[in-house]
Design a protein around this motif. Structure first.
Motif, mmCIF file in Angstrom:
data_model
loop_
_atom_site.group_PDB
_atom_site.id
_atom_site.type_symbol
_atom_site.label_atom_id
_atom_site.label_comp_id
_atom_site.label_asym_id
_atom_site.label_seq_id
_atom_site.Cartn_x
_atom_site.Cartn_y
_atom_site.Cartn_z
ATOM 1 N N ASN A 1 36.177 49.589 40.050
ATOM 2 C CA ASN A 1 37.345 48.701 40.077
ATOM 3 C C ASN A 1 38.616 49.475 39.684
ATOM 4 N N GLY B 1 39.471 41.921 36.209
ATOM 5 C CA GLY B 1 39.204 40.994 37.308
ATOM 6 C C GLY B 1 37.783 41.014 37.840
ATOM 7 N N LEU B 2 36.820 41.319 36.981
ATOM 8 C CA LEU B 2 35.432 41.343 37.460
ATOM 9 C C LEU B 2 34.593 40.178 36.945
ATOM 10 N N GLY B 3 35.041 39.511 35.890
ATOM 11 C CA GLY B 3 34.219 38.525 35.181
ATOM 12 C C GLY B 3 33.679 37.401 36.045
ATOM 13 N N ASP C 1 36.704 39.738 43.438
ATOM 14 C CA ASP C 1 36.668 40.924 42.576
ATOM 15 C C ASP C 1 38.040 41.595 42.523
ATOM 16 N N THR D 1 32.550 42.860 30.522
ATOM 17 C CA THR D 1 33.582 43.641 31.221
ATOM 18 C C THR D 1 34.862 43.886 30.413
#
Lengths: 122, 306
Positions: free
Chosen positions: A93, B243-245, B228, A51
């Motif tokens: 996101n 902020g996804l890890g 998330d 990511t």
């Protein structure tokens, strides 16, 4: 419109993991956008994704705005299903984050401050 | 010679001759129970705050799970960096422990045996900095490429990419002086693989408190960090979304009916087959322990598109 293809394996390598590499790809994409070229990012031969790479290459407000303004997305091809899934999550996101008007306002203030600093230097 | 026994079970403090201060730590069997994690927290606190040389004694130990091997190995490395020389009592190890620690690379790390590391173990490794090639080889060949796994290339890619997020979390957020230590263990009867990553950095709640939320208990802060889009680096002027890890690791264990445990500062988070629980642990851990427990059933890891 002229098409610019960025071969990720040649420019970045087999691993698309770090924020630093994501930043490098972002610059390549922005350079092409600045020259009004249509961009295709080709991921042939890339085997690892994470990511931070996608956050810094695609999850950027500037790129998000340019894509929206020009009504076209940067085309990513030959991503593996793992890479595709990660990229989709990063884009969703980013969309969620940039829906926030406060973030956009701060971005504009930042842009304005940068412009003022530039003029002062000149 | 002064001899005193500390409060913690198995911690024995010996001061020799007034010159070289020695501390003997009698390591018991350490597994994935809450008591074992508490013990790891205690010895970490002690080892990080003491300038005395530690003698690591294994005579009461029957088995060590990866969380213990990573923590003990990391502590010895960390203390070595501070110029403190510890002693690993190889003679105190039972045959089983000695064999295990000499085939999985732990004793090789400290140059105590020269025997080659077995290809059938997930070896103890130390990654002081983020080396993507070495880390990729480690995860691909030694963790997910073992003969008991037999994953498709795509499933392997998915597992490696998600596990990398744990390491990225260490190098981007923890400020760990020694980077990370990691190690794993295959449990053939249970058909499980346990993989652990340990760092001695600021900790997840510590980082959240430092950069985002000033008030709140550690359990609340770790829960916040695991959601998330929640990142300690997102601020109003920041134009990168993050902020996804940690969420990706959570979804990996949920999808594959595995388990995830995170011990960081005073928080102990567990996710068993998607059921999350978070509570306080005392004493706190000075850093973060990640433990992933994955089922070695290839059918669980089939990716869409295969």
């Amino acid at each position: 419109m002229i098409m610019k293809t960025i071969m990720v394996k040649d420019k970045i390598g087999e691993f698309c993991i770090t924020a630093k590499d994501g930043e490098r790809l972002h610059r390549l994409i922005m350079d092409a956008c600045a020259r009004n070229l249509a961009v295709t990012v080709d991921y042939s031969g890339v085997t690892r994704y994470a990511t931070p790479f996608f956050n810094y290459s695609y999850g950027r407000l500037r790129q998000h705005r340019i894509s929206r303004r020009n009504n076209r997305m940067v085309l990513s091809i030959n991503l593996s299903p793992v890479g595709k899934a990660l990229l989709r999550q990063v884009e969703e996101n980013a969309k969620r984050r940039y829906k926030n008007g406060f973030v956009i306002m701060m971005y504009r203030i930042n842009e304005l401050l940068a412009l003022i600093r530039c003029r002062k230097i000149r | 010679m002064i001899e005193s026994v500390g409060d913690e079970k198995g911690l024995e403090n010996r001061v020799l001759g007034g010159e070289i201060n020695m501390l003997t730590l009698r390591i018991p069997t350490i597994d994935l129970s809450e008591g074992s994690f508490r013990y790891l927290c205690s010895i970490t606190q002690l080892a990080m705050s003491s300038d005395d040389s530690i003698v690591w004694d294994f005579r009461e130990c029957r088995f060590l799970w990866p969380n213990a091997i990573c923590t003990i190995g990391g502590l010895i490395i960390h203390r070595g960096k501070m110029g403190i020389q510890d002693t690993l009592l190889v003679d105190s190890m039972s045959n089983d422990i000695l064999t295990y620690l000499s085939v999985n690379g732990f004793l090789q790390q400290f140059k105590l045996v020269s025997r080659p590391i077995s290809k059938n173990t997930i070896p103890f490794s130390w990654f002081p900095i983020f080396e993507e090639t070495r880390l990729n080889i480690y995860l691909t060949e030694h963790v997910f490429g073992q003969k008991w796994m037999k994953f498709s290339e795509l499933a392997m890619q998915n597992l490696v990419c998600r596990t990398l997020e744990i390491f990225l979390n260490v190098y981007e957020h923890s400020d760990s002086r020694i980077g990370a230590t990691c190690c794993g263990q295959h449990m053939p009867k249970a058909n499980l693989v346990v993989f652990s990553v340990v760092d001695f950095g600021i900790g997840i709640p510590g980082r959240v408190r430092e950069s985002r939320i000033k008030r709140g208990t550690d359990e609340k802060l770790i829960s916040w960090a695991l959601e998330d889009s929640h990142s300690t680096m997102n601020n109003p002027f920041d134009t990168v979304s993050r902020g996804l890890g940690l969420g990706l690791i959570k979804s990996l264990v949920k999808e594959n009916k595995g388990e995830l445990r995170i011990i960081s500062n005073r928080a102990m988070y567990s996710n068993v087959k998607g059921n999350e629980e978070c509570r306080l642990i005392d004493p706190p851990f000075w850093g973060t322990i990640f433990v992933l427990k994955l089922v070695c059933d290839n059918r669980l890891y089939v990716m869409s598109g295969e």
